[in-house]
Enzyme design. Structure first.
Site, PDB file in Angstrom:
ATOM      1  N   LYS A  85       0.823  -1.213   0.000  1.00 26.13           N
ATOM      2  CA  LYS A  85       0.000   0.000   0.000  1.00 26.13           C
ATOM      3  C   LYS A  85       0.856   1.260   0.000  1.00 26.13           C
ATOM      4  O   LYS A  85       0.375   2.331  -0.369  1.00 26.13           O
ATOM      5  CB  LYS A  85      -0.927  -0.005   1.213  1.00 26.13           C
ATOM      6  CG  LYS A  85      -2.028  -1.050   1.122  1.00 26.13           C
ATOM      7  CD  LYS A  85      -3.344  -0.419   0.749  1.00 26.13           C
ATOM      8  CE  LYS A  85      -4.328  -1.447   0.211  1.00 26.13           C
ATOM      9  NZ  LYS A  85      -5.559  -0.885  -0.274  1.00 26.13           N
ATOM     10  N   ASP A 133      -8.033   0.453   7.128  1.00 24.36           N
ATOM     11  CA  ASP A 133      -7.924  -0.602   8.139  1.00 24.36           C
ATOM     12  C   ASP A 133      -6.456  -0.798   8.472  1.00 24.36           C
ATOM     13  O   ASP A 133      -6.066  -1.786   9.056  1.00 24.36           O
ATOM     14  CB  ASP A 133      -8.609  -1.894   7.688  1.00 24.36           C
ATOM     15  CG  ASP A 133      -8.511  -2.109   6.213  1.00 24.36           C
ATOM     16  OD1 ASP A 133      -7.444  -1.804   5.659  1.00 24.36           O
ATOM     17  OD2 ASP A 133      -9.494  -2.567   5.607  1.00 24.36           O
TER      18      ASP A 133
HETATM   19  C1  LIG Z   1      -2.186  -6.245   3.103  1.00 25.59           C
HETATM   20  C2  LIG Z   1      -3.328  -6.022   2.189  1.00 25.59           C
HETATM   21  N1  LIG Z   1      -3.531  -6.890   1.185  1.00 25.59           N
HETATM   22  C3  LIG Z   1      -4.542  -6.728   0.317  1.00 25.59           C
HETATM   23  C4  LIG Z   1      -5.423  -5.668   0.424  1.00 25.59           C
HETATM   24  C5  LIG Z   1      -6.567  -5.565  -0.538  1.00 25.59           C
HETATM   25  O1  LIG Z   1      -6.507  -4.461  -1.384  1.00 25.59           O
HETATM   26  P1  LIG Z   1      -7.858  -3.866  -1.989  1.00 25.59           P
HETATM   27  O2  LIG Z   1      -8.651  -3.297  -0.859  1.00 25.59           O
HETATM   28  O3  LIG Z   1      -7.398  -2.848  -2.962  1.00 25.59           O
HETATM   29  O4  LIG Z   1      -8.584  -4.996  -2.622  1.00 25.59           O
HETATM   30  C6  LIG Z   1      -5.252  -4.744   1.461  1.00 25.59           C
HETATM   31  C7  LIG Z   1      -6.154  -3.603   1.624  1.00 25.59           C
HETATM   32  O5  LIG Z   1      -6.070  -2.831   2.543  1.00 25.59           O
HETATM   33  C8  LIG Z   1      -4.170  -4.914   2.358  1.00 25.59           C
HETATM   34  O6  LIG Z   1      -3.938  -4.062   3.366  1.00 25.59           O
END
Ligand SMILES: Cc1ncc(COP(=O)(O)O)c(C=O)c1O
Length: 407
Positions: A85, A133
């Site tokens: 992210k 989150d």
């Molecule tokens: C560690 C991690 N993996 C995957 C995701 C999923 O991404 P998205 O919300 O764009 O589907 C998030 C989203 O916050 C995340 O923090």
């Protein structure tokens, strides 16, 4: 090593009736064009501290699971922020600041001007907010700190104190919201509207597309790196991608589709069964929301509302949807901590392992395995999207401290 933990687990599978097996349709350029992707890569790869994250071949695990290869893109070390992210939020902050300062000064201000600090005073008068989150907020807070804007991060009660502290350490203020993630998104938007602040969200909704588009563009630094890292190796046949709002999956899907055309890997979206908005949208054939009644352990994936931009791609770009239950998360974190036999050992967080857990469980279920077209020639690519972003939760689930692991 045994993969018994993945036998007889609850898996739900839905084949996408609207799947487009063909070449990349240029109509999707309106979501993320090759130029948008290239611009993001040029900018982000020039940032201080930039380094491509590793793409591990988990040969031993692949042999045990009966496939040709398992490739794991490990994002734990990204810009020292612990997750992929880092690439999205900070980049969208930068673009928004250039746009806003241009408006306020009546001049054509570039992102290089903002990065160079030439408009520090104007930037300091801009306030940016987002709901999170954990990981997205950390990236936005980092972007605001790096470029000098004010930042408020909205978190719901289910977010751990450890993840809140990581955001505060980057100079942002945390505003706690009653309810779940989707309610924190609404509260951030309402407060921004009332106060003249700017939302940099990772999810797009009716009338709100530019920041989340830039967030997704930032994520494609990963696919750019993977293209380089694969070199002349055979392309992956399958990608198991975890979904929250679908921004990550949409970005990875569209760029790999642009790269490989009709030879693209088959995409499988993996979600927690407690937050399966993409899976339910796949069944319905249109974006639908789900109400989250119980929080999943995969905190980053606990989203009940689909991102419009993500869905635009996934509705035809993904071949399959899968949901997994929480009980295979800790075993997968442990498997990677133990080096899956003889592979490299590293710390992967709760949301990082969802794609891999889904793949391993699908390989143990003969009918789903066949439906996904998995066999001994399959080369599976997964995105290990975070490291131990909350070290206390990591240690509780895995039984060892994340920082005791080598990589
Ligand atoms: C560690 C991690 N993996 C995957 C995701 C999923 O991404 P998205 O919300 O764009 O589907 C998030 C989203 O916050 C995340 O923090």
């Amino acid at each position: 090593m045994t993969l018994d933990a993945y036998k007889n687990v609850t898996l739900n599978h839905h084949k996408n009736a609207s799947y487009n097996e063909g070449a990349y349709p240029s109509s999707l350029d309106s979501v993320l064009s090759a130029k948008t992707i290239e611009d993001a890569y040029t900018t982000i790869s020039s940032w201080k501290g930039y380094e491509a994250t590793p793409l591990y071949h988990l040969h031993n695990l692949a042999r045990e699971a009966g496939v040709a290869d398992i490739l794991y893109k490990h994002e734990g070390g990204r810009f020292g922020l612990g997750s992929f992210k880092a690439l999205g939020g900070a980049y969208a902050v930068l673009r928004l600041l250039a746009e806003e300062v241009s408006k306020r000064t009546g001049k054509d201000i570039s992102i290089a001007d903002i990065q160079g600090g030439s408009y520090a005073k104007e930037v300091s008068e801009v306030t940016i907010v987002t709901a999170t989150d954990g990981n997205h907020g950390r990236s936005v807070a980092w972007g605001c700190q790096s470029f000098g804007a004010r930042c408020f991060i909205y978190m719901h009660a289910g977010v751990s104190k450890g993840r809140a502290k990581a955001v505060e350490d980057l100079g942002a203020t945390v505003n706690w919201v009653d309810g779940n993630y989707d309610e924190s998104v609404r509260q951030a938007a309402e407060d921004a509207e009332n106060n003249g602040w700017f939302v940099v969200s990772d999810t797009s909704y009716e009338g709100y597309v530019n920041p989340p588009r830039n967030v997704m563009a930032g994520y494609t630094v990963m696919t750019n790196e993977i293209k380089e890292q694969l070199g002349s190796e055979p392309a992956p046949t399958h990608v198991f991608l975890q979904g929250g709002v679908g921004g990550l999956a949409g970005a990875m899907c569209t760029h790999l589709w642009q790269i490989f055309g009709e030879n693209k890997p088959s995409f499988v979206i993996v979600e927690p069964d407690r937050a399966d908005c993409l899976y339910q949208s796949g069944i319905k054939g249109e974006a639908v929301d789900v109400h989250i009644t119980e929080e999943t352990i995969m905190a980053g994936l606990s989203c009940g509302e689909v991102s419009n931009l993500g869905w635009e791609i996934l509705k035809s770009g993904t071949a399959d949807f899968l949901t997994i239950s929480d009980d295979i998360v800790a075993p997968t974190m442990k498997l990677l901590a133990n080096g899956s036999g003889n592979d490299v050992s590293f710390a992967a967080g709760e949301s990082a392992v969802a794609g891999l857990a889904g793949a391993l469980a699908a390989l143990q279920d003969e009918s789903i395995k066949e439906a996904l077209g998995l066999d001994e020639n399959s080369r599976i690519l997964v995105f290990g999207t975070e490291g131990a972003t909350d070290p206390a939760i990591y240690e509780e689930l895995v039984g060892v401290a994340a920082d005791s692991l080598a990589a």
